[in-house]
Design a protein around this motif. Structure first.
Motif, PDB file in Angstrom:
ATOM      1  N   GLU A 206       7.141   9.981  26.612  1.00  0.00           N
ATOM      2  CA  GLU A 206       7.798   9.314  27.596  1.00  0.00           C
ATOM      3  C   GLU A 206       7.176   8.405  28.007  1.00  0.00           C
ATOM      4  N   SER A 207       5.921   7.958  27.157  1.00  0.00           N
ATOM      5  CA  SER A 207       5.250   7.065  28.047  1.00  0.00           C
ATOM      6  C   SER A 207       5.947   5.953  27.367  1.00  0.00           C
ATOM      7  N   GLY A 211       7.661   4.007  29.865  1.00  0.00           N
ATOM      8  CA  GLY A 211       6.048   3.292  30.320  1.00  0.00           C
ATOM      9  C   GLY A 211       5.435   3.981  31.088  1.00  0.00           C
ATOM     10  N   HIS A 212       3.807   3.863  31.960  1.00  0.00           N
ATOM     11  CA  HIS A 212       3.609   4.542  33.113  1.00  0.00           C
ATOM     12  C   HIS A 212       2.602   3.631  33.734  1.00  0.00           C
ATOM     13  N   VAL A 225       4.271  -1.187  30.064  1.00  0.00           N
ATOM     14  CA  VAL A 225       5.641  -0.958  30.708  1.00  0.00           C
ATOM     15  C   VAL A 225       6.204  -0.125  28.993  1.00  0.00           C
ATOM     16  N   GLY A 226       7.424   0.459  29.210  1.00  0.00           N
ATOM     17  CA  GLY A 226       7.860   0.579  27.914  1.00  0.00           C
ATOM     18  C   GLY A 226       8.683   0.047  27.841  1.00  0.00           C
ATOM     19  N   ILE A 261      15.090   4.191  34.819  1.00  0.00           N
ATOM     20  CA  ILE A 261      13.868   4.778  34.154  1.00  0.00           C
ATOM     21  C   ILE A 261      12.473   5.200  36.072  1.00  0.00           C
ATOM     22  N   ARG A 262      12.171   5.292  34.977  1.00  0.00           N
ATOM     23  CA  ARG A 262      10.433   6.055  36.305  1.00  0.00           C
ATOM     24  C   ARG A 262       9.320   6.680  35.042  1.00  0.00           C
ATOM     25  N   PRO A 263       8.613   4.933  35.677  1.00  0.00           N
ATOM     26  CA  PRO A 263       7.301   5.627  34.371  1.00  0.00           C
ATOM     27  C   PRO A 263       6.478   6.799  34.782  1.00  0.00           C
TER      28      PRO A 263
END
Length: 457
Positions: A206-207, A211-212, A225-226, A261-263
């Motif tokens: 997921e990260s 991203g996170h 940044v994913g 998307i949601r980091p």
């Protein structure tokens, strides 16, 4: 391409025959350039990019096969037709085994000449004369009709923004095809990024993709940044999509549906414009029935499907690919004297089963180059390389699964099947530990001594 306006290069040191061939081909509607030697032909080709080269075999100085070698290095997919007299037929046959498209035995009729040219053009619809417009597929080496059809479909679907699923066996070149789609699309100037879903641990997937934010978890000391965000405007290739964990599939589905998307650790969504191309060697329909892949995600990914053929289904490409890997491989070693294959070696390459497809072919050629002691790679070297398969290193996902299974089994043996103790040692809560046991089909009862009546919990 329009065969009527195709470009033909004719090379012969006999001026009268050269003129006659040029007249015949021009009369059939082809654009023709002629050269009285191989060196002149190479010079002309710097400004005239032919779709087919027709060359005499025996010429003063550089002969037809040497010309072919030069052409192949510059334009691996360009078909070359060799003309030969009766006495040089064995040489011409050997040239064909080395990747030359075909040969014509003198004297030949106009119809035979034109039929051979037409066949070469049909098997080579994406010609070197179109390099400026067809550079999108330059890394795909092929002249087979199956691949020609696939590449025509590829160019057509590249113009849309639909999600694309590439099906094919391991080692067939799915990432190369995905990259070709990107290069042929309106997104070609934006990033193309590939990720192997089977090689990323579930906890990091997921990260990696979304991203996170800083502080999202232990060790997240800065924003990451994913790949979805990094590929904004471009193409994201998800290889081995069939190995994506079920828990993450619903999150990917939402990203594809909502185009945002949601980091990890964030409360804010980010809009993304990304074309997703996925690939797998697995049967996803079967995985859906088995509950291992979401049906709604399958239909979201599989708007358009392309199937890349196995190498055994495109054997006419093997001489081209073998020569390409030979040229590539010999410059990676000190053995630069290797120049080709014996006829028997090439025949063995063409008829081998190739369960590992193009990846296996490249490995066989590399092994043969490393052990070659003569300019031509022998049948024995190819046979040995095919028989002595290299030891296979497991994928990251396979190695991780093996470690988890062995680790869990060791814990259960150590604690005599007591899940509470085992989870405490592993520093995991009991519910998470049970999920791990279920994933690896391990039952605590199997690790208890028969005379031990203590509770499992």
């Amino acid at each position: 391409m329009n065969h009527e306006h195709a470009r033909i290069m004719v090379v012969d040191d006999d001026p009268s025959l050269l003129r006659l061939l040029s007249i015949r081909l021009a009369g059939a509607g082809y654009q023709v350039e002629s050269a009285e030697s191989a060196k002149v032909a190479l010079g002309v080709m710097s400004s005239f990019q032919p779709d087919v080269v027709i060359s005499d075999l025996k010429m003063e100085g550089m002969d037809g096969f040497a010309l072919y070698e030069q052409v192949r290095q510059r334009h691996p997919n360009l078909p070359v037709v060799i003309m030969t007299a009766h006495g040089t037929i064995p040489d011409a046959i050997n040239a064909t085994k080395q990747g030359v498209f075909s040969f014509l035995t003198k004297p030949f009729e106009s119809k035979q000449l034109l039929d051979t040219v037409e066949q070469a053009l049909k098997l080579q619809p994406l010609s070197s004369g179109q390099e400026n417009t067809e550079s999108w597929r330059k890394n795909i080496i092929s002249r087979s009709s199956k691949m020609a059809q696939l590449l025509q479909q590829t160019k057509q679907v590249a113009q849309s923004n639909f999600s694309l699923l590439i099906q094919g066996q391991s080692g067939t070149g799915k990432e190369l095809l995905a990259n070709a789609v990107h290069r042929a699309s309106k997104r070609a100037s934006a990033p193309f990024t590939a990720i192997n879903c089977a090689a990323i641990p579930e906890s990091l997937l997921e990260s990696e993709l979304f991203g996170h934010v800083k502080g999202a978890f232990t060790g997240a000391d800065q924003r990451h940044v994913g790949l979805f965000e990094a590929c904004h405007g471009g193409t994201l290739f998800l290889d081995e999509i069939g190995d994506m964990p079920m828990n993450f599939q619903v999150k990917l589905l939402r990203a594809l549906q909502e185009k945002e998307i949601r980091p990890v650790g964030s409360t804010q969504s980010i809009a993304v414009d990304v074309r997703v191309i996925s690939a797998t060697h697995k049967n996803l329909r079967k995985a859906i029935i088995e509950g291992k892949f979401r049906e709604d995600l399958y239909y979201r990914l599989n708007v358009v499907e392309l199937e890349i053929p196995a190498l055994a289904q495109r054997r006419e490409d093997i001489p081209l690919l073998a020569q390409h890997f030979l040229h590539k491989g010999k410059h990676q070693t000190d053995n630069v004297t290797v120049s080709g294959f014996t006829q028997e070696a090439m025949e063995l390459l063409i008829t081998a089963p190739w369960p590992g497809n193009i990846r296996q072919l490249e490995n066989v050629i590399e092994q043969s180059i490393a052990l070659a002691t003569e300019p031509l790679i022998s049948e024995q070297l190819i046979s040995n390389a095919l028989r002595n398969k290299p030891s296979e290193l497991p994928s990251f996902a396979q190695a991780r699964d093996q470690f988890e299974r062995d680790y869990l089994a060791k814990l259960l043996r150590l604690t005599n099947g007591n899940v509470t103790q085992a989870a405490r040692i592993a520093q995991r809560n009991r519910s998470e530990f049970y999920k791990l046991l279920n994933r690896h089909h391990l039952t605590p009862e199997a690790f208890r001594d028969a005379n031990d009546e203590s509770p499992l919990e």
